[in-house]
Design a protein around this motif. Structure first.
Motif, PDB file in Angstrom:
ATOM      1  N   ALA A 366      47.699  -6.092  77.913  1.00  0.00           N
ATOM      2  CA  ALA A 366      46.341  -6.559  78.241  1.00  0.00           C
ATOM      3  C   ALA A 366      45.474  -6.622  76.990  1.00  0.00           C
ATOM      4  CB  ALA A 366      45.699  -5.647  79.278  1.00  0.00           C
ATOM      5  N   CYS A 367      45.721  -5.714  76.058  1.00  0.00           N
ATOM      6  CA  CYS A 367      44.956  -5.694  74.803  1.00  0.00           C
ATOM      7  C   CYS A 367      45.649  -6.539  73.731  1.00  0.00           C
ATOM      8  CB  CYS A 367      44.778  -4.260  74.311  1.00  0.00           C
ATOM      9  SG  CYS A 367      43.810  -3.241  75.438  1.00  0.00           S
ATOM     10  N   TYR A 368      46.582  -7.352  74.135  1.00  0.00           N
ATOM     11  CA  TYR A 368      47.338  -8.217  73.211  1.00  0.00           C
ATOM     12  C   TYR A 368      47.931  -7.409  72.056  1.00  0.00           C
ATOM     13  CZ  TYR A 368      44.878 -11.840  75.819  1.00  0.00           C
ATOM     14  OH  TYR A 368      44.373 -12.606  76.825  1.00  0.00           O
ATOM     15  N   GLY A 369      48.389  -6.185  72.385  1.00  0.00           N
ATOM     16  CA  GLY A 369      49.016  -5.339  71.374  1.00  0.00           C
ATOM     17  C   GLY A 369      48.036  -4.591  70.484  1.00  0.00           C
ATOM     18  N   LYS A 370      46.748  -4.906  70.632  1.00  0.00           N
ATOM     19  CA  LYS A 370      45.743  -4.205  69.811  1.00  0.00           C
ATOM     20  C   LYS A 370      45.254  -2.955  70.545  1.00  0.00           C
ATOM     21  CE  LYS A 370      44.583  -8.228  67.169  1.00  0.00           C
ATOM     22  NZ  LYS A 370      43.914  -9.499  67.385  1.00  0.00           N
ATOM     23  N   GLU A 371      44.251  -2.318  69.974  1.00  0.00           N
ATOM     24  CA  GLU A 371      43.771  -1.063  70.573  1.00  0.00           C
ATOM     25  C   GLU A 371      42.832  -1.301  71.749  1.00  0.00           C
ATOM     26  OE1 GLU A 371      44.829   2.057  70.037  1.00  0.00           O
ATOM     27  OE2 GLU A 371      46.306   1.009  68.785  1.00  0.00           O
ATOM     28  N   SER A 372      42.208  -2.470  71.764  1.00  0.00           N
ATOM     29  CA  SER A 372      41.228  -2.707  72.821  1.00  0.00           C
ATOM     30  C   SER A 372      41.070  -4.195  73.103  1.00  0.00           C
ATOM     31  CB  SER A 372      39.878  -2.107  72.431  1.00  0.00           C
ATOM     32  OG  SER A 372      39.391  -2.767  71.288  1.00  0.00           O
ATOM     33  N   LEU A 373      40.391  -4.460  74.208  1.00  0.00           N
ATOM     34  CA  LEU A 373      40.170  -5.829  74.679  1.00  0.00           C
ATOM     35  C   LEU A 373      38.673  -6.108  74.562  1.00  0.00           C
ATOM     36  CD1 LEU A 373      41.239  -8.327  76.271  1.00  0.00           C
ATOM     37  CD2 LEU A 373      40.940  -6.993  78.353  1.00  0.00           C
ATOM     38  N   PRO A 374      38.293  -7.070  73.735  1.00  0.00           N
ATOM     39  CA  PRO A 374      36.868  -7.280  73.491  1.00  0.00           C
ATOM     40  C   PRO A 374      36.187  -8.045  74.624  1.00  0.00           C
ATOM     41  CG  PRO A 374      38.135  -8.859  72.246  1.00  0.00           C
ATOM     42  CD  PRO A 374      39.125  -8.022  72.997  1.00  0.00           C
ATOM     43  N   LEU A 375      34.915  -8.247  74.471  1.00  0.00           N
ATOM     44  CA  LEU A 375      34.130  -9.225  75.218  1.00  0.00           C
ATOM     45  C   LEU A 375      33.822  -8.882  76.670  1.00  0.00           C
ATOM     46  CD1 LEU A 375      36.129 -12.032  73.620  1.00  0.00           C
ATOM     47  CD2 LEU A 375      33.749 -11.605  73.134  1.00  0.00           C
ATOM     48  N   ALA A 376      33.407  -9.908  77.413  1.00  0.00           N
ATOM     49  CA  ALA A 376      32.800  -9.747  78.736  1.00  0.00           C
ATOM     50  C   ALA A 376      31.687  -8.703  78.595  1.00  0.00           C
ATOM     51  CB  ALA A 376      33.822  -9.401  79.785  1.00  0.00           C
ATOM     52  N   TYR A 377      31.616  -7.724  79.498  1.00  0.00           N
ATOM     53  CA  TYR A 377      30.480  -6.803  79.429  1.00  0.00           C
ATOM     54  C   TYR A 377      30.652  -5.685  78.424  1.00  0.00           C
ATOM     55  CZ  TYR A 377      28.588  -9.162  83.417  1.00  0.00           C
ATOM     56  OH  TYR A 377      28.068 -10.119  84.232  1.00  0.00           O
ATOM     57  N   ARG A 378      31.882  -5.221  78.254  1.00  0.00           N
ATOM     58  CA  ARG A 378      32.104  -4.130  77.323  1.00  0.00           C
ATOM     59  C   ARG A 378      33.532  -4.221  76.809  1.00  0.00           C
ATOM     60  NH1 ARG A 378      30.935   0.768  78.897  1.00  0.00           N
ATOM     61  NH2 ARG A 378      32.840   1.759  78.218  1.00  0.00           N
ATOM     62  N   VAL A 379      33.725  -3.674  75.641  1.00  0.00           N
ATOM     63  CA  VAL A 379      35.077  -3.565  75.120  1.00  0.00           C
ATOM     64  C   VAL A 379      35.858  -2.634  76.039  1.00  0.00           C
ATOM     65  CG1 VAL A 379      36.423  -2.600  73.227  1.00  0.00           C
ATOM     66  CG2 VAL A 379      34.399  -3.995  72.736  1.00  0.00           C
ATOM     67  N   LEU A 380      37.062  -3.021  76.397  1.00  0.00           N
ATOM     68  CA  LEU A 380      37.924  -2.132  77.171  1.00  0.00           C
ATOM     69  C   LEU A 380      39.026  -1.612  76.258  1.00  0.00           C
ATOM     70  CD1 LEU A 380      38.428  -4.136  80.514  1.00  0.00           C
ATOM     71  CD2 LEU A 380      36.803  -2.291  80.084  1.00  0.00           C
ATOM     72  N   THR A 381      39.123  -0.294  76.167  1.00  0.00           N
ATOM     73  CA  THR A 381      40.229   0.285  75.404  1.00  0.00           C
ATOM     74  C   THR A 381      41.487   0.246  76.269  1.00  0.00           C
ATOM     75  OG1 THR A 381      39.836   2.490  76.275  1.00  0.00           O
ATOM     76  CG2 THR A 381      38.636   1.879  74.266  1.00  0.00           C
ATOM     77  N   ARG A 382      42.618   0.582  75.636  1.00  0.00           N
ATOM     78  CA  ARG A 382      43.857   0.679  76.421  1.00  0.00           C
ATOM     79  C   ARG A 382      43.689   1.668  77.565  1.00  0.00           C
ATOM     80  NH1 ARG A 382      48.873   0.969  72.093  1.00  0.00           N
ATOM     81  NH2 ARG A 382      48.494  -1.057  71.114  1.00  0.00           N
ATOM     82  N   GLU A 383      42.948   2.757  77.294  1.00  0.00           N
ATOM     83  CA  GLU A 383      42.751   3.772  78.329  1.00  0.00           C
ATOM     84  C   GLU A 383      41.915   3.194  79.476  1.00  0.00           C
ATOM     85  OE1 GLU A 383      40.987   7.404  76.880  1.00  0.00           O
ATOM     86  OE2 GLU A 383      40.885   8.201  78.922  1.00  0.00           O
ATOM     87  N   ASP A 384      40.895   2.406  79.120  1.00  0.00           N
ATOM     88  CA  ASP A 384      40.110   1.743  80.168  1.00  0.00           C
ATOM     89  C   ASP A 384      41.007   0.867  81.042  1.00  0.00           C
ATOM     90  OD1 ASP A 384      37.543   2.732  79.416  1.00  0.00           O
ATOM     91  OD2 ASP A 384      37.392   1.196  77.847  1.00  0.00           O
ATOM     92  N   CYS A 385      41.873   0.102  80.378  1.00  0.00           N
ATOM     93  CA  CYS A 385      42.775  -0.779  81.128  1.00  0.00           C
ATOM     94  C   CYS A 385      43.659   0.039  82.067  1.00  0.00           C
ATOM     95  CB  CYS A 385      43.656  -1.593  80.173  1.00  0.00           C
ATOM     96  SG  CYS A 385      42.707  -2.729  79.139  1.00  0.00           S
ATOM     97  N   LEU A 386      44.165   1.138  81.528  1.00  0.00           N
ATOM     98  CA  LEU A 386      45.016   2.026  82.325  1.00  0.00           C
ATOM     99  C   LEU A 386      44.251   2.541  83.543  1.00  0.00           C
ATOM    100  CD1 LEU A 386      47.898   3.178  82.022  1.00  0.00           C
ATOM    101  CD2 LEU A 386      46.887   5.169  80.880  1.00  0.00           C
ATOM    102  N   ASN A 387      43.016   2.945  83.322  1.00  0.00           N
ATOM    103  CA  ASN A 387      42.191   3.442  84.430  1.00  0.00           C
ATOM    104  C   ASN A 387      41.981   2.375  85.496  1.00  0.00           C
ATOM    105  OD1 ASN A 387      41.899   5.958  83.261  1.00  0.00           O
ATOM    106  ND2 ASN A 387      40.000   5.404  82.178  1.00  0.00           N
TER     107      ASN A 387
END
Lengths: 393, 393
Positions: A366-387
């Protein structure tokens, strides 16, 4: 408003009696055509024989590529490329959903390149500056690929989905006949329709950047219309007006007008790793994720409440209130109920017998292999995605 | 939904920093260009010198046709045609409003025909199957001619306005820079903006045929946005977002999406004989007529009340009520107040010193020389037209 460029050249033939125009579109490019489709269901349909008849009675030689997969494989594309090169075919016609149309776009570009392998184009190893003509005949209201200039292809060997895009592979013509979608079963109708909604959410509705009055309000209107008409199309599969509305909405949700001037990325589509991981329909994956993503974002950041509340009032038709946070939570509930009760779709992964064992991998993707996913309302970290994935259980 | 065909190939360059792309568009067709404009105001503007500089610094030879009239005359078109034929010009660039753009379309078609006279094409005496490239640079948000394939030309000798249309004269590119509309005075801004609203009313909003959910609601949304943003553009002429919204709305009100699937004619535009008779601005004529036409139609046929009431509630923002006839009359009042107070325009012909002496002639012209004007909510006879004109006094 950011500067932007807009052009969409696809000629749309919309309605019940447009097939008679097909041969004129084809003969602009030559008298040999490859028809790609998903398999027996299309092959045995009255539509298919009508199309072949229309073409052959106008002295157009028809070649056939069947069994295009739901996530079209690069090997299938390459099979089509070999047929086009061998037979000097000038036009590729897709009869089917977004996958079939995407497959044809990939065939069109590769056939005019020096390579026999689409993946060389995907990886940029081989340049392409020409393409066969693509014609699209969608049989489901969903991706909007019929007026769009990109395609997504799966390389199963590498476990990657990627693609190419450019004006050359935008369909020259699209034949949108709502009656061709009458036979789409309720569940696929629901998933396709939800895909349209998710395009609209992701493109510029749920974003924290400036909202441009014209584009933003048109997107909201499209969302409301899809919310109203999709349940009709599900309950009354031969309702022409509902099917026509959905089919035209699908094209407009992706044909670049709605996003004109925006610079946003698609967080919901990035999070939608469910379909590739568990072989679900893309639209179903999006439907499961959206309400959980909204709740997660709202829990973390109550300043997003007015946007979600507005969605609830203007799209879902819930009552407004001064307490925007409360209205926002009600909006999320309303969306979840809509997905469950009106679209008849599952809203959790447990209902599908899916557990959490792939969630770590999915978070990375989901983070395209990076540490986080930018944009929309807030940056989502891998942990956010997991949650968020855990909320989907 | 009726069957329809839709295609709009114009490439739009939208925003403040797009002029650098002009020479690439021009050089697709050749290195000689005719720039048409309305006269000194444009000629002396920074925009004009920037355009000429952009072109000349890329070795494009510039020819100039000034003094294009507000209702462009066929003699002016023919002057442009002579210049194009004599100099081997490949592209015609319009800097100005709809009239200048229309003039360029007419020049483009005639220059590639066997005739030196646009009127031969209008009357069908000479066929045209090619055209020079047209590029549009609108300096006012109004007609939407920049993405449209038709043009209207005035033959003063014959006292007729008519035109030609076809894909060949649709602009290849349109440069929409909101800052180019900053200097448009309040009154012209108001008239141009009202022209946009009238396109939307006439195309498929005020009609008694079936309403297609998608197109109808998008039209209503466009109307609401113009109603909201036009007063902002009038009060704050350098408000970029308001000007940008108006400019993009103008293109979308006429680029065929809104009318897709509809078969309706334009009753308000037929009734708008004021501008040609009294040398008023077209948009002002439409603004004077609309509320009177609505009242006349409603008086005659109260079954039209729900449509006008809906307009009042959803576009003008008035309160709803069970008595739709009452709400409909309030909607008409709200529109009239909007035109008078927010747009600052006259709402009667008396305010302009105009009396009824030409009304008989106008009624005949409104019915295109026939006994009545069909469509919209009801057929209007010549007498009906006359009655509506009298209400405008």
């Amino acid at each position: 408003m950011n500067d932007f460029q807009f052009q969409n050249t696809t000629k749309v033939y919309f309605g019940k009696n447009q097939l008679k125009n097909l041969h004129n579109e084809v003969l602009k490019y030559g008298n040999k055509i490859l028809i790609a489709h998903g398999g027996e269901f299309i092959k045995n349909s009255p539509l298919y024989s009508k199309v072949v008849n229309e073409l052959e009675s106008n002295n157009i030689q028809v070649f056939e590529l069947g069994a295009v997969e739901p996530n079209p494989r690069h090997t299938t594309v390459n099979k089509g490329v070999a047929m086009c090169k061998k037979n000097g075919i000038q036009t590729v016609l897709a009869i089917g959903g977004g996958s079939t149309i995407d497959c044809c776009k990939a065939i069109a570009a590769t056939s005019m390149s020096e390579s026999d392998n689409i993946w060389d184009l995907v990886e940029g190893k081989v340049k392409w500056n020409n393409a066969l003509a693509v014609i699209a005949m969608p049989t489901i209201a969903s991706t909007g690929s019929e007026m769009d200039k990109s395609c997504v292809i799966a390389n199963v060997d590498l476990g990657i989905k990627s693609g190419i895009n450019g004006e050359l592979i935008r369909p020259k013509a699209a034949f949108l006949d709502p009656t061709n979608t009458f036979s789409v079963p309720a569940r696929q109708t629901a998933c396709g329709g939800y895909d349209i909604m998710a395009h609209l959410f992701d493109m510029n509705y749920f974003v924290n950047s400036e909202k441009y009055p014209l584009q933003f309000n048109v997107v909201e209107t499209l969302l409301r219309i899809v919310r109203e008409q999709l349940p009709v199309a599900i309950k009354e599969p031969t309702n022409y007006e509902a099917r026509a509305t959905m089919l035209w909405a699908a094209s407009w949700a992706l044909n670049s007008f709605c996003t004109s001037g925006y610079k946003t990325n698609a967080q919901l589509h990035a999070l939608e790793q469910l379909s590739s991981t568990f072989d679900l329909t893309h639209g179903l994956g999006l439907a499961i994720i959206t309400p959980k993503w909204m709740k997660y974002v709202l829990d973390k950041d109550p300043t997003t409440a007015p946007d979600f509340a507005r969605f609830g009032v203007n799209v879902m038709g819930i009552g407004d209130d001064e307490d925007k946070v409360e209205v926002a939570y009600k909006a999320i509930e309303a969306l979840q109920s809509f997905i469950k009760d009106e679209l008849g779709l599952p809203v959790t992964l447990s209902e599908l017998g899916i557990d959490d064992r792939h969630f770590e991998d999915m978070s990375i993707k989901a983070c395209y292999g990076k540490e986080s996913l930018p944009l929309a309302y807030r940056v989502l970290t891998r942990e956010d995605c997991l949650n968020i994935y855990k909320m989907c259980l």
